[in-house]
Design an enzyme around this catalytic site. Structure first.
Site, PDB file in Angstrom:
ATOM      1  N   CYS A 111       0.812  -1.232   0.000  1.00  0.00           N
ATOM      2  CA  CYS A 111       0.000   0.000   0.000  1.00  0.00           C
ATOM      3  C   CYS A 111       0.839   1.273   0.000  1.00  0.00           C
ATOM      4  CB  CYS A 111      -0.937   0.017   1.202  1.00  0.00           C
ATOM      5  SG  CYS A 111      -2.011  -1.413   1.281  1.00  0.00           S
ATOM      6  N   HIS A 247      -3.238   7.342   2.525  1.00  0.00           N
ATOM      7  CA  HIS A 247      -3.692   6.042   2.011  1.00  0.00           C
ATOM      8  C   HIS A 247      -5.033   5.717   2.649  1.00  0.00           C
ATOM      9  CE1 HIS A 247      -4.039   1.939   0.984  1.00  0.00           C
ATOM     10  NE2 HIS A 247      -3.699   1.460   2.160  1.00  0.00           N
ATOM     11  N   ASN A 277     -10.028  -0.107   0.292  1.00  0.00           N
ATOM     12  CA  ASN A 277      -8.562  -0.041   0.258  1.00  0.00           C
ATOM     13  C   ASN A 277      -8.073  -0.550  -1.106  1.00  0.00           C
ATOM     14  OD1 ASN A 277      -5.810  -0.437   0.555  1.00  0.00           O
ATOM     15  ND2 ASN A 277      -5.955  -1.350   2.583  1.00  0.00           N
TER      16      ASN A 277
HETATM   17  O1  UT7 Z   1      -3.568  -0.931   3.669  1.00  0.00           O
HETATM   18  C1  UT7 Z   1      -2.790  -1.085   4.803  1.00  0.00           C
HETATM   19  C2  UT7 Z   1      -3.059  -2.303   5.529  1.00  0.00           C
HETATM   20  N1  UT7 Z   1      -4.339  -2.471   6.121  1.00  0.00           N
HETATM   21  C3  UT7 Z   1      -4.771  -1.756   7.156  1.00  0.00           C
HETATM   22  O2  UT7 Z   1      -4.310  -0.698   7.485  1.00  0.00           O
HETATM   23  C4  UT7 Z   1      -5.900  -2.358   7.961  1.00  0.00           C
HETATM   24  C5  UT7 Z   1      -5.593  -2.275   9.440  1.00  0.00           C
HETATM   25  N2  UT7 Z   1      -6.591  -2.902  10.272  1.00  0.00           N
HETATM   26  C6  UT7 Z   1      -7.893  -2.510  10.327  1.00  0.00           C
HETATM   27  O3  UT7 Z   1      -8.295  -1.638   9.596  1.00  0.00           O
HETATM   28  C7  UT7 Z   1      -8.798  -3.130  11.357  1.00  0.00           C
HETATM   29  O4  UT7 Z   1      -8.018  -3.935  12.218  1.00  0.00           O
HETATM   30  C8  UT7 Z   1      -9.925  -3.998  10.735  1.00  0.00           C
HETATM   31  C9  UT7 Z   1     -10.943  -3.098  10.022  1.00  0.00           C
HETATM   32  C10 UT7 Z   1      -9.351  -4.995   9.761  1.00  0.00           C
HETATM   33  C11 UT7 Z   1     -10.665  -4.754  11.832  1.00  0.00           C
HETATM   34  O5  UT7 Z   1     -11.146  -3.857  12.805  1.00  0.00           O
HETATM   35  P1  UT7 Z   1     -10.920  -4.200  14.364  1.00  0.00           P
HETATM   36  O6  UT7 Z   1     -11.637  -3.156  15.121  1.00  0.00           O
HETATM   37  O7  UT7 Z   1      -9.427  -4.319  14.564  1.00  0.00           O
HETATM   38  O8  UT7 Z   1     -11.668  -5.583  14.515  1.00  0.00           O
HETATM   39  P2  UT7 Z   1     -11.099  -6.961  15.030  1.00  0.00           P
HETATM   40  O9  UT7 Z   1     -10.181  -7.557  14.015  1.00  0.00           O
HETATM   41  O10 UT7 Z   1     -10.556  -6.735  16.395  1.00  0.00           O
HETATM   42  O11 UT7 Z   1     -12.421  -7.847  15.113  1.00  0.00           O
HETATM   43  C12 UT7 Z   1     -13.461  -7.566  16.024  1.00  0.00           C
HETATM   44  C13 UT7 Z   1     -14.576  -8.575  15.839  1.00  0.00           C
HETATM   45  C14 UT7 Z   1     -14.100 -10.041  15.861  1.00  0.00           C
HETATM   46  O12 UT7 Z   1     -15.072 -10.771  16.570  1.00  0.00           O
HETATM   47  P3  UT7 Z   1     -14.795 -11.244  18.089  1.00  0.00           P
HETATM   48  O13 UT7 Z   1     -13.560 -12.081  18.005  1.00  0.00           O
HETATM   49  O14 UT7 Z   1     -14.571  -9.966  18.854  1.00  0.00           O
HETATM   50  O15 UT7 Z   1     -16.034 -11.978  18.433  1.00  0.00           O
HETATM   51  C15 UT7 Z   1     -14.157 -10.460  14.411  1.00  0.00           C
HETATM   52  O16 UT7 Z   1     -14.424 -11.835  14.237  1.00  0.00           O
HETATM   53  O17 UT7 Z   1     -15.228  -8.400  14.574  1.00  0.00           O
HETATM   54  C16 UT7 Z   1     -15.328  -9.653  13.893  1.00  0.00           C
HETATM   55  N3  UT7 Z   1     -15.256  -9.417  12.459  1.00  0.00           N
HETATM   56  C17 UT7 Z   1     -16.335  -9.130  11.704  1.00  0.00           C
HETATM   57  N4  UT7 Z   1     -17.655  -9.032  12.013  1.00  0.00           N
HETATM   58  C18 UT7 Z   1     -18.493  -8.717  11.016  1.00  0.00           C
HETATM   59  C19 UT7 Z   1     -14.160  -9.383  11.675  1.00  0.00           C
HETATM   60  N5  UT7 Z   1     -14.522  -9.084  10.416  1.00  0.00           N
HETATM   61  C20 UT7 Z   1     -15.844  -8.925  10.412  1.00  0.00           C
HETATM   62  C21 UT7 Z   1     -16.787  -8.609   9.416  1.00  0.00           C
HETATM   63  N6  UT7 Z   1     -18.083  -8.504   9.762  1.00  0.00           N
HETATM   64  N7  UT7 Z   1     -16.442  -8.366   8.130  1.00  0.00           N
END
Ligand code: UT7
Length: 358
Positions: A111, A247, A277
């Site tokens: 990215c 980005h 993204n």
């Molecule tokens: O381009 C450069 C690289 N990429 C980035 O910069 C992305 C960086 N990371 C992020 O943007 C965030 O970490 C995400 C958007 C990917 C995720 O957000 P988060 O607040 O960190 O969520 P999480 O990974 O901590 O997940 C929270 C919960 C989990 O459930 P439990 O374990 O708390 O029960 C996941 O299973 O959300 C669940 N989950 C979803 N639920 C509904 C994960 N993906 C989804 C989904 N829909 N699509």
């Protein structure tokens, strides 16, 4: 002092739109979760190759600069989703556009690729190793999307953006830029099985994996630091910055970066809701839309900052020139398609699963 200035810009976003409602039909997710965690509402899914999108964006950038393909001496494509491992996607762009006088190669900093490319192009122009560079950020991330992995499938989209960089001795151009990476976190965001590495389990091949929380934590720290360094190194104060073009990975990461830079929301460009993204394509697409929307005035100080797989990061501060309108326009466009984004994505999923079953 001789340096590079942006004289042309363009974008290509494929027509098929994948909404959060579409994703709700494919996996256990919701518009509420995707919007609140990432800020994304929809993204585009391509029906053509990465290089086809690159060519459309590049054609607009060339027309915008008032140049023809013969004027370009260097083509750099920043991408982590090249058409093929060999040759560079930049040479497919050359095949399709002419560009007879150009050296062509790709760079992969995920990215951060476009801002890495800007740093490189500026160095080439400053040292007179190049005079007119076509820098393209172009991605077909939909090939890496696994619709059975909701944690990544909702985030990524396809598209391309391009700029033309020419030499200036004036006050405009790239004032400062920096790049960095932390290979200890190389596996926090990865797509195995598409390179020369052996013994990749077949069920792990050809799809993206991300430790979202680790990437998020690092992105917030490094984007802020890189952007602040790019401002200081340019000899500017934070209040001198007119527009931040970050980005587009997550609205929460962008907000945190803006807070670190003490920038008000109107000084931050965001289009993540429309495209998700798009990796190396996100900043040149955002730049093109910022210009189309009149968000950049002559002489403005603009900061780019990116973060991505590697983990890599990069930032640049530019003084914009006098011209914020394109010199010419191109009618380049992708061919139309009857396929929906859901159809394109499910077809890609079946192709990958067939590949892993063999
Ligand atoms: O381009 C450069 C690289 N990429 C980035 O910069 C992305 C960086 N990371 C992020 O943007 C965030 O970490 C995400 C958007 C990917 C995720 O957000 P988060 O607040 O960190 O969520 P999480 O990974 O901590 O997940 C929270 C919960 C989990 O459930 P439990 O374990 O708390 O029960 C996941 O299973 O959300 C669940 N989950 C979803 N639920 C509904 C994960 N993906 C989804 C989904 N829909 N699509």
């Amino acid at each position: 002092m001789r340096r590079a200035t942006i004289t042309g810009w363009g974008k290509c976003v494929p027509p098929a739109v994948l909404t959060n409602a579409d994703l709700e039909t494919l996996m256990d997710t919701s518009d509420e979760w995707i919007t609140s965690r990432s800020g994304i509402k929809e993204r585009r899914i391509t029906h053509v190759e990465n290089s086809d999108m690159a060519v459309v964006a590049a054609s607009h950038a060339l027309a915008s600069a008032g140049l023809t393909d013969d004027d370009i001496d260097t083509v750099i494509v920043a991408t982590c989703t090249p058409d093929r491992v060999i040759p560079a996607t930049a040479t497919f762009v050359q095949e399709k556009m002419g560009l007879r006088n150009a050296a062509c190669y790709d760079i992969n900093a995920a990215c951060s690729g476009f801002v890495y490319g800007l740093h490189l192009a500026n160095s080439l122009i400053a040292t007179q190793a190049a005079h007119r560079v076509l820098l393209i950020g172009s991605e077909k991330l939909s090939v890496l999307i696994d619709i059975e992995d909701r944690s990544t499938a909702v985030l990524f989209g396809d598209g391309a953006g391009a700029v033309v960089l020419e030499a200036t001795e004036g006050t405009d151009g790239v004032l400062a830029s920096n790049m960095g990476s932390d290979g200890q976190l190389a596996r926090a965001l990865t797509a195995p099985g598409l390179g020369s590495e052996e013994d990749v389990p077949v069920d792990e091949a050809g799809r993206v994996y991300m430790d979202g929380r680790e990437v998020f934590r690092n992105a917030v720290v490094q984007m802020g630091s890189a952007a602040l360094a790019a401002v200081t190194d340019a000899g500017l104060e934070l209040e001198d910055i007119d527009l931040l073009i970050p980005h587009q990975a997550n609205v929460r990461i962008i907000d945190a970066t803006a807070r670190r830079m003490d920038l008000s929301p109107e000084k931050v460009f965001m289009n993540i809701a429309s495209y998700g993204n798009t990796s190396a394509a996100s900043i040149p697409i955002a730049l093109t839309e910022a210009l189309e929307e009149g968000r950049i005035d002559p002489g403005d100080n603009v900061v780019f900052v990116a973060f991505g797989g590697g983990l890599t990061w990069a930032a640049a501060t530019l003084a914009w020139g006098e011209r914020v309108e394109p010199i010419g326009r191109s009618d380049a466009a992708l061919p139309p398609t009857d396929s929906t984004a859901v159809e394109l994505l499910t077809k890609r999923q079946k192709t990958r699963l067939r590949g892993t079953a063999e």
